[in-house]
Design an enzyme around this catalytic site. Structure first.
Site, short mmCIF file in Angstrom:
data_model
loop_
_atom_site.label_atom_id
_atom_site.label_comp_id
_atom_site.label_asym_id
_atom_site.label_seq_id
_atom_site.Cartn_x
_atom_site.Cartn_y
_atom_site.Cartn_z
N GLY A 79 0.84 -1.19 0.00
CA GLY A 79 0.00 0.00 0.00
C GLY A 79 0.88 1.23 0.00
O GLY A 79 1.07 1.91 -1.01
N CYS A 133 -9.57 22.30 17.26
CA CYS A 133 -9.45 22.57 18.70
C CYS A 133 -8.92 21.35 19.45
O CYS A 133 -9.65 20.70 20.21
CB CYS A 133 -10.80 23.01 19.24
SG CYS A 133 -11.38 24.48 18.39
C1 LIG Z 1 -2.51 -2.44 5.73
C2 LIG Z 1 -2.25 -3.77 5.14
C3 LIG Z 1 -1.40 -3.90 4.05
C4 LIG Z 1 -0.63 -2.74 3.44
O1 LIG Z 1 0.37 -2.29 4.28
P1 LIG Z 1 1.42 -1.19 3.74
O2 LIG Z 1 2.31 -0.98 4.89
O3 LIG Z 1 0.66 0.01 3.37
O4 LIG Z 1 2.13 -1.79 2.58
C5 LIG Z 1 -1.26 -5.15 3.49
N1 LIG Z 1 -1.91 -6.23 4.00
C6 LIG Z 1 -2.73 -6.14 5.06
C7 LIG Z 1 -3.42 -7.35 5.55
C8 LIG Z 1 -2.92 -4.91 5.68
O5 LIG Z 1 -3.73 -4.82 6.73
#
Ligand SMILES: *Cc1c(COP(=O)(O)O)cnc(C)c1O
Length: 431
Positions: free
Chosen positions: A284, A353
């Site tokens: 991600g 705030c």
């Molecule tokens: C959040 C998540 C990801 C992605 O993680 P990154 O650090 O953004 O690469 C992948 N797999 C699962 C199961 C996640 O919860």
């Protein structure tokens, strides 16, 4: 005068002469038409990161499922869908987003510890590629749902390898005290049970130990434990065909030195040599983190008793990471000439705030003045997705840039829209 070099990993976000640009578009140009605050993402940066991840595994069957929760804007997902990406989703809502952006169900992995029966049924009905199951109880629920639908669903068991990811404690997910996954010792029993359940096709193992990992060591420990379990299961006659190694590879926000994707891939190639499995990844942050900035304008300069405050029009409701994780984001002026002259210790804060509503405290920054436009860097992941309307502030708009072109990909809601789902209780209505 030479403009400061920004994040070397992201050449798409840089000064051209005096003006800070996303690709060929100046932030000032976007601000003039969209207003502030807004997120701006570089389409080319997103594509480059995705391609680079894929290329690192060339020749090895590897499935890339973009982790939608990092940035779930439809245009961002669609940018990746066009390159052939799958998706990793953690809710039915994200499943809807992935489908709407052009990723079919058979390229979607469904993760998360609390999927409801309705969510599981939705996934089954949409030919989900794989459900990553996180408990025996979920496995039984999924079996019932699939059986009722007359379907068989592909399952990976997410294991918890009890590894310290050495990242922020709020984004560590692979320690035994964390809520995620099934511990290694119990996994074989769950597999034995799964084999006897109707509607379940056991396909693989999954692991995800946390986010923003900046060292390879924790990955190596986790993956070796998973591979060991894979071999134990094979010896017991459980033939698996998939290993899902999750996401989590870190990016540079400040001065971190995360492993390159090629180093990460090298370790995995080595560890999985001779294993006849399809690999899957769920990146991600790596894909979108450095591809986005949050642009905001200085409202007031306020001389406090002990601090010089730069009060900006973005706030924690737009970008929560500093308040939630004490996260560091670089802050730079939209006009490089601003950074000429003596840097001054300043605290950049939003209008919300809450004392926690700060983007930087006591940081040496160029001397800002009211009206200046600035950019908060590395805001592409876990930024807009966590925005809220706290303080009844319309969350920042989102803009996607490609070359000299840009498009608003999420509008800032109007006040009418912000109020539209509230209802007056009947005894209050009328007068
Ligand atoms: C959040 C998540 C990801 C992605 O993680 P990154 O650090 O953004 O690469 C992948 N797999 C699962 C199961 C996640 O919860």
């Amino acid at each position: 005068m030479s403009a400061p070099i920004l994040n070397p990993d992201t050449p798409e976000i840089a000064y051209r002469g005096d003006a800070l640009c996303v690709e060929d578009t100046t932030l000032a140009h976007i601000a003039a038409s969209v207003g502030t605050p807004f997120y701006a993402y570089s389409a080319n940066a997103i594509e480059r990161q995705y391609r680079r991840f894929g290329a690192a595994f060339a020749g090895r069957p590897a499935r890339l499922c973009y982790s939608v929760k990092a940035n779930s804007n439809l245009s961002v997902i669609a940018t990746l869908a066009r390159l052939g990406a799958g998706a990793d989703v953690v809710s039915e809502g994200e499943f809807h987003r992935a489908l709407a952006a052009g990723i079919p169900g058979n390229r979607i992995v469904f993760s998360g510890i609390g999927k409801t029966e309705a969510e599981l049924a939705f996934a089954v009905a949409h030919d989900v590629y794989q459900v990553n199951v996180e408990s025996r109880e979920e496995l039984e629920a999924l079996s019932a749902v699939a059986h009722r639908a007359g379907r068989t669903v592909a399952v990976a068991i997410r294991v918890n390898p009890d590894v310290d990811a050495r990242t922020h404690h709020k984004i560590t997910t692979g320690k035994k005290e964390n809520k995620f996954g099934i511990d290694l010792a119990h996994a074989p029993d769950v597999f034995a049970e799964a084999a006897s359940l109707p509607g379940i096709a056991l396909k693989g193992l999954a692991v995800h130990i946390g986010s923003q990992l900046t060292a390879l060591g924790p990955f190596e420990i986790a993956f070796s434990r998973v591979i060991e379990l894979f071999r134990v299961l094979a010896a017991r006659g459980v033939r698996l065909e998939r290993l899902d190694f999750g996401g989590g590879i870190g990016i540079r926000y400040r001065d971190e030195t995360p492993p390159t994707i090629e180093e990460y891939a090298g370790v995995i190639r080595q560890m999985t040599r001779g294993l006849d499995v399809e690999l899957a990844f769920e990146p991600g942050r790596y894909i979108v983190g450095n591809a986005g900035v949050l642009a905001t304008r200085v409202l007031y300069m306020k001389e406090g008793v002990t601090r010089r405050f730069v009060i900006v029009d973005a706030a924690m409701n737009d970008l929560l990471r500093p308040a939630l994780y004490d996260a560091w984001h670089e802050i730079v002026p939209a006009h490089a000439s601003k950074s000429v002259g003596q840097a001054v210790t300043q605290s950049v804060v939003g209008p919300v705030c809450e004392t926690g509503d700060a983007f930087a405290l006591d940081r040496l920054l160029p001397p800002f003045r009211a009206g200046d436009l600035m950019a908060i860097l590395s805001a592409g992941a876990y930024g807009a997705v966590m925005s809220s309307s706290y303080n009844t502030r319309p969350p920042a708009a989102e803009v996607l840039v490609r070359g000299g072109e840009f498009a608003v990909i999420r509008e800032r809601p109007s006040y009418d829209e912000l109020l539209a789902r509230d209802r007056m209780a009947p005894w209050l209505a009328g007068r």
